[in-house]
Design a protein around this motif. Sequence first.
Motif, PDB file in Angstrom:
ATOM      1  N   ARG A 194      -7.432  -1.123  -1.494  1.00 34.92           N
ATOM      2  CA  ARG A 194      -6.344  -0.238  -1.925  1.00 34.92           C
ATOM      3  C   ARG A 194      -6.554   0.341  -3.323  1.00 34.92           C
ATOM      4  O   ARG A 194      -5.850   1.272  -3.729  1.00 34.92           O
ATOM      5  CB  ARG A 194      -5.004  -0.964  -1.861  1.00 34.92           C
ATOM      6  CG  ARG A 194      -4.795  -1.998  -2.949  1.00 34.92           C
ATOM      7  CD  ARG A 194      -3.418  -2.643  -2.896  1.00 34.92           C
ATOM      8  NE  ARG A 194      -3.318  -3.735  -3.861  1.00 34.92           N
ATOM      9  CZ  ARG A 194      -2.236  -4.483  -4.021  1.00 34.92           C
ATOM     10  NH1 ARG A 194      -1.160  -4.269  -3.280  1.00 34.92           N
ATOM     11  NH2 ARG A 194      -2.224  -5.456  -4.917  1.00 34.92           N
ATOM     12  N   ILE A 241      -6.327   0.306   6.454  1.00 37.69           N
ATOM     13  CA  ILE A 241      -6.898  -0.705   5.570  1.00 37.69           C
ATOM     14  C   ILE A 241      -6.978  -2.052   6.277  1.00 37.69           C
ATOM     15  O   ILE A 241      -7.961  -2.792   6.118  1.00 37.69           O
ATOM     16  CB  ILE A 241      -6.083  -0.796   4.267  1.00 37.69           C
ATOM     17  CG1 ILE A 241      -6.272   0.494   3.448  1.00 37.69           C
ATOM     18  CG2 ILE A 241      -6.493  -2.015   3.444  1.00 37.69           C
ATOM     19  CD1 ILE A 241      -5.357   0.607   2.243  1.00 37.69           C
ATOM     20  N   TYR A 289      -9.868   3.185  -1.258  1.00 39.67           N
ATOM     21  CA  TYR A 289      -9.020   4.370  -1.369  1.00 39.67           C
ATOM     22  C   TYR A 289      -8.007   4.136  -2.484  1.00 39.67           C
ATOM     23  O   TYR A 289      -7.814   3.012  -2.952  1.00 39.67           O
ATOM     24  CB  TYR A 289      -8.266   4.624  -0.055  1.00 39.67           C
ATOM     25  CG  TYR A 289      -9.118   4.371   1.153  1.00 39.67           C
ATOM     26  CD1 TYR A 289     -10.038   5.323   1.590  1.00 39.67           C
ATOM     27  CD2 TYR A 289      -9.049   3.153   1.832  1.00 39.67           C
ATOM     28  CE1 TYR A 289     -10.857   5.067   2.680  1.00 39.67           C
ATOM     29  CE2 TYR A 289      -9.860   2.899   2.908  1.00 39.67           C
ATOM     30  CZ  TYR A 289     -10.765   3.849   3.337  1.00 39.67           C
ATOM     31  OH  TYR A 289     -11.580   3.592   4.399  1.00 39.67           O
ATOM     32  N   ASN A 290      -7.325   5.183  -2.857  1.00 40.81           N
ATOM     33  CA  ASN A 290      -6.202   5.059  -3.776  1.00 40.81           C
ATOM     34  C   ASN A 290      -4.949   4.929  -2.925  1.00 40.81           C
ATOM     35  O   ASN A 290      -4.383   5.917  -2.472  1.00 40.81           O
ATOM     36  CB  ASN A 290      -6.127   6.290  -4.682  1.00 40.81           C
ATOM     37  CG  ASN A 290      -4.971   6.195  -5.657  1.00 40.81           C
ATOM     38  OD1 ASN A 290      -4.412   5.127  -5.877  1.00 40.81           O
ATOM     39  ND2 ASN A 290      -4.597   7.317  -6.235  1.00 40.81           N
ATOM     40  N   SER A 291      -4.527   3.698  -2.648  1.00 42.90           N
ATOM     41  CA  SER A 291      -3.388   3.477  -1.758  1.00 42.90           C
ATOM     42  C   SER A 291      -2.575   2.293  -2.256  1.00 42.90           C
ATOM     43  O   SER A 291      -2.565   1.215  -1.673  1.00 42.90           O
ATOM     44  CB  SER A 291      -3.867   3.229  -0.322  1.00 42.90           C
ATOM     45  OG  SER A 291      -2.755   3.105   0.543  1.00 42.90           O
ATOM     46  N   ARG A 292      -1.858   2.513  -3.346  1.00 40.43           N
ATOM     47  CA  ARG A 292      -1.062   1.446  -3.944  1.00 40.43           C
ATOM     48  C   ARG A 292       0.422   1.678  -3.684  1.00 40.43           C
ATOM     49  O   ARG A 292       0.898   2.813  -3.723  1.00 40.43           O
ATOM     50  CB  ARG A 292      -1.322   1.392  -5.443  1.00 40.43           C
ATOM     51  CG  ARG A 292      -2.762   1.069  -5.806  1.00 40.43           C
ATOM     52  CD  ARG A 292      -3.048   1.252  -7.274  1.00 40.43           C
ATOM     53  NE  ARG A 292      -2.942   2.654  -7.666  1.00 40.43           N
ATOM     54  CZ  ARG A 292      -3.676   3.233  -8.617  1.00 40.43           C
ATOM     55  NH1 ARG A 292      -4.582   2.513  -9.259  1.00 40.43           N
ATOM     56  NH2 ARG A 292      -3.515   4.489  -8.923  1.00 40.43           N
ATOM     57  N   VAL A 322       0.850  -1.195   0.000  1.00 41.99           N
ATOM     58  CA  VAL A 322       0.000   0.000   0.000  1.00 41.99           C
ATOM     59  C   VAL A 322       0.887   1.248   0.000  1.00 41.99           C
ATOM     60  O   VAL A 322       2.108   1.158   0.019  1.00 41.99           O
ATOM     61  CB  VAL A 322      -0.968   0.007   1.207  1.00 41.99           C
ATOM     62  CG1 VAL A 322      -1.958  -1.144   1.088  1.00 41.99           C
ATOM     63  CG2 VAL A 322      -0.218  -0.072   2.531  1.00 41.99           C
ATOM     64  N   ALA A 323       0.251   2.399  -0.019  1.00 38.51           N
ATOM     65  CA  ALA A 323       0.983   3.638  -0.246  1.00 38.51           C
ATOM     66  C   ALA A 323       1.880   4.046   0.908  1.00 38.51           C
ATOM     67  O   ALA A 323       2.898   4.706   0.698  1.00 38.51           O
ATOM     68  CB  ALA A 323      -0.001   4.769  -0.562  1.00 38.51           C
ATOM     69  N   ASN A 324       1.519   3.673   2.136  1.00 37.37           N
ATOM     70  CA  ASN A 324       2.303   4.092   3.301  1.00 37.37           C
ATOM     71  C   ASN A 324       1.874   3.270   4.515  1.00 37.37           C
ATOM     72  O   ASN A 324       0.872   2.548   4.468  1.00 37.37           O
ATOM     73  CB  ASN A 324       2.126   5.592   3.565  1.00 37.37           C
ATOM     74  CG  ASN A 324       0.670   5.995   3.678  1.00 37.37           C
ATOM     75  OD1 ASN A 324      -0.011   5.637   4.634  1.00 37.37           O
ATOM     76  ND2 ASN A 324       0.168   6.718   2.671  1.00 37.37           N
ATOM     77  N   SER A 341       5.701   0.056   7.744  1.00 35.01           N
ATOM     78  CA  SER A 341       6.006   1.304   7.048  1.00 35.01           C
ATOM     79  C   SER A 341       7.379   1.173   6.418  1.00 35.01           C
ATOM     80  O   SER A 341       8.313   0.656   7.048  1.00 35.01           O
ATOM     81  CB  SER A 341       6.017   2.481   8.030  1.00 35.01           C
ATOM     82  OG  SER A 341       6.588   3.630   7.426  1.00 35.01           O
ATOM     83  N   ASP A 366       7.293   7.423   0.309  1.00 34.41           N
ATOM     84  CA  ASP A 366       6.327   6.698   1.138  1.00 34.41           C
ATOM     85  C   ASP A 366       6.035   5.318   0.556  1.00 34.41           C
ATOM     86  O   ASP A 366       5.956   5.142  -0.663  1.00 34.41           O
ATOM     87  CB  ASP A 366       5.018   7.488   1.241  1.00 34.41           C
ATOM     88  CG  ASP A 366       5.111   8.644   2.216  1.00 34.41           C
ATOM     89  OD1 ASP A 366       5.568   8.406   3.358  1.00 34.41           O
ATOM     90  OD2 ASP A 366       4.741   9.772   1.851  1.00 34.41           O
ATOM     91  N   ASP A 421      -1.754   4.144   5.982  1.00 30.68           N
ATOM     92  CA  ASP A 421      -2.839   3.482   5.248  1.00 30.68           C
ATOM     93  C   ASP A 421      -2.857   1.985   5.544  1.00 30.68           C
ATOM     94  O   ASP A 421      -3.934   1.373   5.562  1.00 30.68           O
ATOM     95  CB  ASP A 421      -2.675   3.694   3.747  1.00 30.68           C
ATOM     96  CG  ASP A 421      -3.111   5.076   3.278  1.00 30.68           C
ATOM     97  OD1 ASP A 421      -3.550   5.876   4.121  1.00 30.68           O
ATOM     98  OD2 ASP A 421      -2.997   5.346   2.068  1.00 30.68           O
TER      99      ASP A 421
END
Length: 370
Positions: free
Chosen positions: A212, A66, A227-230, A57-59, A181, A193, A62
């Motif tokens: 994600r 998630i 969410y947008n979390s790639r 995921v993005a960070n 992270s 990130d 998130d």
Amino acid sequence: MKIPMLDLSEQYQSIKNEVLEQLDQVMSSSQLILGSNVKKIEIDVAKLSNVAYGIGVANGSDAIHIALQAAGVKAGDEVITTAFTFFATGGAIARANATPVYVDIDPITFNIDPVQVEKAITDKTKAIIAVHLYGQMADMKALRTIADKYNLVIIEDAAQAIGAKQNGINVGELGTAATYSFFPTKNLGAYGDAGMIVTNQEQLAEDARIIRVHGSKPKYYHKLLGYNSRLDELQAAILNVKLPHLAQWTEKRRVIADYYSAQLNEKVNKFVKTPIEVEGRFHVFHQYTLRVERRDELQEFLKKNGISTMIYYPVPLHLQPVFEYLGYKEGNLPFTEKASAEALSLPMFPELKIEQQDYIINKIYEFYQI
């Protein structure tokens, strides 16, 4: 002498050619989103955690959010966690529309106290978030027993603890899920990130993958609110270069920590308490954190002598203004509040030289007039 808290430049020079080669391959391939590099790091980090699934995921923030949503945490639920942690832990609970319930820490390890966790359980409790602070795992055996007893989800916030163990058990093995992270300062850091969820639960992994990407599967068909979390393909490529070095870098951190502790315990143990590695646990020393007398004065003295330090964390979450609605007051979590007044982290990174350590140690001696 000028000594930063963290210096990534030497590490980068040691892997520069491989990093640049991998980045060129990614950009030349035009496969920039959720490609082969993301799949590889997902597999390898899951393997490191001894679990079946990894979801990039993005960070790290998130990742917690998630993971909670994929585990079924929703509005009206309570999630028990520590107030002595980075904001992302409590923030993720609130963003999931659940209620953070903060309990006190074990003063020896800085980690959440399982006894206090069990006392805080109500009929609204859905989950526990165990933060493995500074690189040492919380007492996951005790927390897993509690979670099983009350049928609770348990999320391991392992942002600072990749590679840590407890009695041979890896981070991620005893939780419903664990979150990482890969912020650049972490033991395994990207150059931006990045984060990951790892789990043994197939349905949780599937839901996290859907969440994600805006909650869609297939594309443009949305079964969940997502969410947008790639995890970015470029960051994944960097992590794939770095991961094979992680064990060596971790061992260097442990050697640095041992040297700090030996020297400080010899002369200033009246004023300084060094980190304790609990028997059976493998500490990866994301931070080397002391408890010290006259903390703020010592920090200022070290700063004047060119030594960077950090305070993690000066205001615990239960006393942050954004959580005022929860009703906590000063004095509610005494061990947490004491740690916030005493904790000081010294420079810690694998490339830290012994001459730099000696300078730091001697300045601490000087401050306490030893």
